[in-house]
Design a protein around this motif. Structure first.
Motif: not given
Length: 182
Positions: A136-146, A148-162
């Motif tokens: 499973v893609r971790p981005v999808r798990l985090i988006a589903d669990g929190c 959020l949208s997948r794009a939102g999770v990727k943004r948090l990842l690039t900002e260093g908040k994830l």
């Protein structure tokens, strides 16, 4: 506070393999086994059904194996058509390689987050455990669990908040942890 999430299978995955009777490449495992004895030698197969034409295919598990070398519990579980054994054998890399199959886990798993009380926190520390080897893609798990949208999770990842000790791009089938700061 550490939250525990679990990725759990809900059914057996679809088997990807070419059908000999039609052009389909998808088979549905039904958890049934076929065991055949040739004097002191055994053959055993897991039966799968084509999703298009219903033709039965056999995935080889044992081939001309001496009866004494097979554990009696394993043989009993095959005779009882144990669905847990079918799931275990489908995930076995040796069985998949021998039969030249792949597994499709789409719509065959769910994420258990233990409730939604973590959604309003500023910092979320999560441990993700896999009950089975489900890629499973971790981005999808985090988006589903929190929520959020997948794009939102990727943004948090690039900002260093994830942050996580493992790479969150691509697919994972093993346990991991992550920290999310909002």
């Amino acid at each position: 506070m550490l939250n525990s999430w679990v990725v759990m299978p809900t059914c057996l995955p679809t088997v990807l393999r070419r059908c000999h009777a039609c052009t389909s490449e998808r088979f549905r495992p039904n958890g049934k086994f076929r065991v055949n004895a040739h004097h002191k030698l055994l053959d055993a197969w897991l039966l799968v059904l084509c999703t298009t034409c219903g033709d039965t295919a056999k995935l080889t598990l044992l081939e001309r194996v001496n009866v004494r070398s097979v554990r009696p519990e394993l043989l009993d579980r095959m005779h009882d058509n144990d669905p847990v054994l079918a799931a275990e054998l489908l995930q076995d890399p040796v069985v998949r390689r021998r039969n030249r199959i792949a597994l499709d886990w789409d719509n065959a798993w769910r994420l258990d987050t233990g409730g939604s009380d973590h959604l309003d926190r500023e910092v979320i520390d999560v441990s993700v455990r896999f009950a089975a080897r489900i890629p499973v893609r971790p981005v999808r798990l985090i988006a589903d669990g929190c929520g959020l949208s997948r794009a939102g999770v990727k943004r948090l990842l690039t900002e260093g908040k994830l942050v996580s000790a493992v790479r969150l791009s691509g697919k994972l089938s093993g346990d991991f942890t992550f920290l999310l700061k909002r």
